[in-house]
Scaffold this motif. Sequence first.
Motif, PDB file in Angstrom:
ATOM      1  N   ASP A  77     107.017  23.164 127.547  1.00 54.54           N
ATOM      2  CA  ASP A  77     105.560  23.243 127.689  1.00 54.54           C
ATOM      3  C   ASP A  77     104.912  22.282 126.696  1.00 54.54           C
ATOM      4  OD1 ASP A  77     106.535  24.836 125.684  1.00 54.54           O
ATOM      5  OD2 ASP A  77     105.445  26.641 126.268  1.00 54.54           O
ATOM      6  N   CYS A 102     102.254  26.167 118.019  1.00 56.11           N
ATOM      7  CA  CYS A 102     103.246  27.027 118.673  1.00 56.11           C
ATOM      8  C   CYS A 102     104.497  26.223 119.003  1.00 56.11           C
ATOM      9  CB  CYS A 102     102.660  27.683 119.922  1.00 56.11           C
ATOM     10  SG  CYS A 102     103.626  29.084 120.506  1.00 56.11           S
ATOM     11  N   HIS A 104     104.906  23.461 120.730  1.00 51.89           N
ATOM     12  CA  HIS A 104     105.071  22.822 122.041  1.00 51.89           C
ATOM     13  C   HIS A 104     105.295  21.310 121.922  1.00 51.89           C
ATOM     14  CE1 HIS A 104     103.015  26.474 124.226  1.00 51.89           C
ATOM     15  NE2 HIS A 104     103.848  26.838 123.280  1.00 51.89           N
ATOM     16  N   HIS A 107     108.922  21.281 121.856  1.00 53.68           N
ATOM     17  CA  HIS A 107     109.476  21.511 123.204  1.00 53.68           C
ATOM     18  C   HIS A 107     109.387  20.235 124.053  1.00 53.68           C
ATOM     19  CE1 HIS A 107     107.877  25.905 122.561  1.00 53.68           C
ATOM     20  NE2 HIS A 107     108.809  25.568 121.696  1.00 53.68           N
ATOM     21  N   GLU A 137     100.589  26.427 129.011  1.00 52.87           N
ATOM     22  CA  GLU A 137     101.355  27.676 128.831  1.00 52.87           C
ATOM     23  C   GLU A 137     100.537  28.705 128.077  1.00 52.87           C
ATOM     24  OE1 GLU A 137     103.551  30.813 127.145  1.00 52.87           O
ATOM     25  OE2 GLU A 137     102.706  29.243 125.888  1.00 52.87           O
ATOM     26  N   GLU A 138      99.755  28.236 127.099  1.00 55.25           N
ATOM     27  CA  GLU A 138      99.027  29.179 126.236  1.00 55.25           C
ATOM     28  C   GLU A 138      98.021  30.012 127.019  1.00 55.25           C
ATOM     29  OE1 GLU A 138      99.805  29.938 123.341  1.00 55.25           O
ATOM     30  OE2 GLU A 138     100.943  28.260 122.522  1.00 55.25           O
ATOM     31  N   HIS A 164     112.151  27.916 123.198  1.00 53.84           N
ATOM     32  CA  HIS A 164     110.966  28.011 122.350  1.00 53.84           C
ATOM     33  C   HIS A 164     111.418  27.933 120.902  1.00 53.84           C
ATOM     34  CE1 HIS A 164     107.065  28.964 120.806  1.00 53.84           C
ATOM     35  NE2 HIS A 164     106.570  29.070 122.018  1.00 53.84           N
TER      36      HIS A 164
END
Length: 391
Positions: A77, A102, A104, A107, A137-138, A164
Motif C-alpha cells: 500500500d 504507517c 507504507h 511497503h 489503505e488508510e 506490513h
Amino acid sequence: MSTVQALMKEYESRLVALRRDLHMHPELGFKEHRTTEKIKATLAEFGVTVLDLGLETGVVAMIEGSGDGPTVALRGDIDALPIQEENEVPYKSTINGVMHACGHDVHTTSLLGAGIMLARMRDHFRGRVKLFFQPAEEINEGARLLIDHGAMQDPKVEAVFGLHTSPAIEVGQVGVKSGGLMAAVDTVRITVKGLGGHGAIPHATVDPVVASCAMVTNLQSIVSRNIDPLDSVVVTIGTINAGIANNVIPEQVSLTGTARSFEPSVREQLPELLRRVVNNSVAAYGATAEVEYIYHLPAVYNDSALREVAATVVTEVCGEDGIVEPKPTMGGEDFALYMQEAPGFFYWLGTGNKEKGFVHQWHNPRYDTDEGALPIGSAVLALSALKFLAK
Ligand code: NI
C-alpha cells in the motif's frame, strides 16, 4: 536463492534512496499522484509492464516468467496519513501535515524491490507475478477499488502475499503466523431517540442522554458476558453527540463505534447482540433506538498451507532465527479483501531497532523504520512469489 541474496546487496542503496524519496513526499489516500509516477518510472526502468486498469492513483503491474504457469500477486500500500512528522532526519516529510507514519513508504519500496528482483530473474520462473501498488489503505477503500477494477482477474490470481512493517519486531526478523492476524472491522451507528424538554423538568421528557450513558456501559457486557473468553472481540463507542445547551434535554443522541473480531462465526453474532443490548437498555428509560451495523472489512486470516511457503521464505532470507510468531492485533487491514478472492499470507516485517531508537508505534509522529528492513522486505515478497510458483 543466491540470486535473491545477490540482488538484495546490489539494490540496497537504491532501495534506501527510493524509500527516502517517498518518505519526503507523502500523499494521502487517492491523492498519490507523484507516488504513482515514481512507481511507474521505476518499473519502466526494469521493463515491467503496467496493466491499464483505469486507476487514477496506484499501479497494477505484471511480470511474466519464462513459461506458462499460475499467477501470484504481491501487494504494497502506498498512501500516507494526515500527521505532522516530528522526526528530525534528512528525509523528513516535506509536506506539511502529511507523513508516512504507517510505513507504507517501506511497503511501496519493498514491492518495488521485489519487482526489480523478479524482473531481473524472469528467466528463472514460470507463471506470472502481479504487483499491486494499492492506494488508500488508510481509508479502507483501495483494495476494494483494485478488486473492482479487475486486479484479481485476467489472469486470475491464485495466491496473494503482502506485508506490513512492525515496530514491535526487531529488524532482521519477520512475523509469520497462520490464522487470524488482524481483526475484522465493522462500523456501528446508533441513534437514541427520546423526548426533549427543559433541563429542570426532566419528568416531562424522555432523556436520551441518560439512556445512552447506560447503553454504552451495558455494551461492554457483550464482550465480558456473551462472547467466549477465548475469542477476541472489541466493542468501542468512539463518538457521542447530543445537545446544544446545558439546560436543554435533547431529542436524540447519535453515537458511532467500531466492533472488532476474528472468527467469522463470532462476527455473525455481533449485530444481533448489539441490537439486543441497545434496544433493551434504552427501553428501560422509555427511549427508542436505531442501530446500523456495517460489515466493513473481514479479518486478515493467513492461509495455513501458505504458512509453509512463508516459513521457508523467511528462513532463507533471515536465517533460522528470523521467524517470530507475532501476537495478533485488533487493528484491521484491507488486505483482507484480497483474501476473500484467493488464499493469502500477510507478514509483519520487523522494522524496529531499540538501540537506534526505532521504537515508536504506527501513526505516531515519531514513527520511523530501520532501513535494513528494505532489502529484507523486497526479498521476502520476491521469494514468496517464486516459492509459490515453483510449488
Ligand atoms: Ni498501515
